[in-house]
Design a protein around this motif. Structure first.
Motif, PDB file in Angstrom:
ATOM      1  N   GLU A 134       0.851  -1.192   0.000  1.00 58.69           N
ATOM      2  CA  GLU A 134       0.000   0.000   0.000  1.00 58.69           C
ATOM      3  C   GLU A 134       0.884   1.237   0.000  1.00 58.69           C
ATOM      4  O   GLU A 134       1.916   1.277   0.686  1.00 58.69           O
ATOM      5  CB  GLU A 134      -0.923  -0.005   1.228  1.00 58.69           C
ATOM      6  N   SER A 162       5.270  10.604   2.682  1.00 52.78           N
ATOM      7  CA  SER A 162       4.332   9.591   2.198  1.00 52.78           C
ATOM      8  C   SER A 162       4.136   8.504   3.248  1.00 52.78           C
ATOM      9  O   SER A 162       4.894   8.398   4.218  1.00 52.78           O
ATOM     10  CB  SER A 162       4.840   8.972   0.893  1.00 52.78           C
ATOM     11  N   SER A 200       0.516   5.615  -0.243  1.00 51.38           N
ATOM     12  CA  SER A 200      -0.295   6.829  -0.351  1.00 51.38           C
ATOM     13  C   SER A 200       0.612   8.049  -0.224  1.00 51.38           C
ATOM     14  O   SER A 200       1.587   8.041   0.537  1.00 51.38           O
ATOM     15  CB  SER A 200      -1.382   6.853   0.731  1.00 51.38           C
TER      16      SER A 200
END
Length: 301
Positions: A131, A142, A133
């Motif tokens: 994951e 981030s 983002s």
């Protein structure tokens, strides 16, 4: 085609064989793609509106997330419910490659294999990024999740949606709701069953959605109805009642308006107004008046 009408197109497909997939009712294009990926053991890669099916996305670029370098914070999640220890790290990172002086260094993508090092916590592991983002305005601070495997929450929601029956929603011919309970219907509407606490029905349909009962159970009133033929090796019960003219009670006493028998009838006593027969054989015949024939030559006693 799964992507037809979605605006997405097929990119690279690294799987060349054939697989069979089981599509649930109401599944969308994303669900079809996820099922294909699951059955082939491949991974999906989205590049804007292009979807690729890869044997493995990402690579090992030698990137390290290290405390004191680009690692800001770390949270360790451990899941042992499945019998296998599944570990994931949720970490905040500084993307050095976005800074002019570090351009091109420590670049990573979703699916990459990276090293995570924190000497204070005794962590030195190599796992995959599952994951990722970041801020679209400035990709500097981030968040990344790396794991040996923990199911993504979106996959969990999709699995729940595609493996459970929602209230009053049809799935594989089954519907569960507060009004009728469990309803099971054939695809051609030629048969249907209804189950709930008050009744059980098995019904015959006409193919257009109209049904009549073949079997009906009412447990509260202890009434059970069958239409047409009932076959059984043995019936055990208290009484039998057919209409108003035939009954057998629990002692075995039978009442009927008429009967035809073939074979032998045995009884300790036979009472009746008239007994007719072409041949009567017995040890003793007793009565106040005995006539051997209704007329003609006969013996009267």
């Amino acid at each position: 085609m799964a992507l037809e009408g979605t605006g997405f197109t097929v990119g690279t497909a690294q799987f060349s064989g054939y697989v069979s997939i089981d599509l649930k009712e109401g599944v969308n294009a994303r669900g079809v793609l996820m099922e294909i990926a699951a059955q082939t053991g491949c991974e999906l890669y989205f590049d804007k509106y292009t979807v690729s099916l890869l044997t493995r996305r990402g690579q090992d670029r030698g990137v390290q997330f290290r405390l004191g370098k680009n690692l800001k914070g770390i949270v360790k999640d451990v899941n042992g419910q499945s019998g296998e220890v599944l570990t994931a790290y949720e970490i905040g990172v500084v993307e050095l490659n976005t800074l002019p002086e570090f351009e091109g260094l420590e670049y990573f993508e979703l699916g990459d294999t990276v090293d995570i090092i924190d000497e204070e916590l005794g962590i030195n592991e190599q796992q995959r990024i599952i994951e990722y983002s970041y801020s679209p305005k400035r990709r500097i601070n981030s968040k990344v999740t790396i794991a040996n495997y923990i199911e993504d929450i979106q996959d969990t929601i999709y699995r729940i949606q595609t493996t459970t029956v929602g209230k009053d929603k049809w799935r594989h011919g089954v519907k569960i709701g507060p009004d009728e309970g469990i309803v099971i219907e054939r695809y051609d509407k030629m048969a249907r069953s209804i189950w709930n606490a008050d009744e059980f029905r098995m019904q015959k349909g006409n193919g257009s959605g109209s049904y009549t009962d073949s079997i009906y159970f009412d447990p509260i009133n202890q009434e059970y109805e069958f239409t047409r033929v009932v076959r059984a090796g043995k019936f055990i019960g208290g009484e039998v009642q057919i209409g108003d003219n035939f009954s057998v009670d629990e002692t075995g006493h039978m009442k009927a308006v008429g009967a035809e028998f073939s074979g032998e009838i045995r009884a300790s006593t036979i009472n009746g107004g008239d007994i007719h027969g072409s041949y009567i054989e017995c040890a003793s015949i007793m009565g106040s008046f005995i006539r051997t024939a209704p007329n003609g030559e006969r013996i009267e006693l």
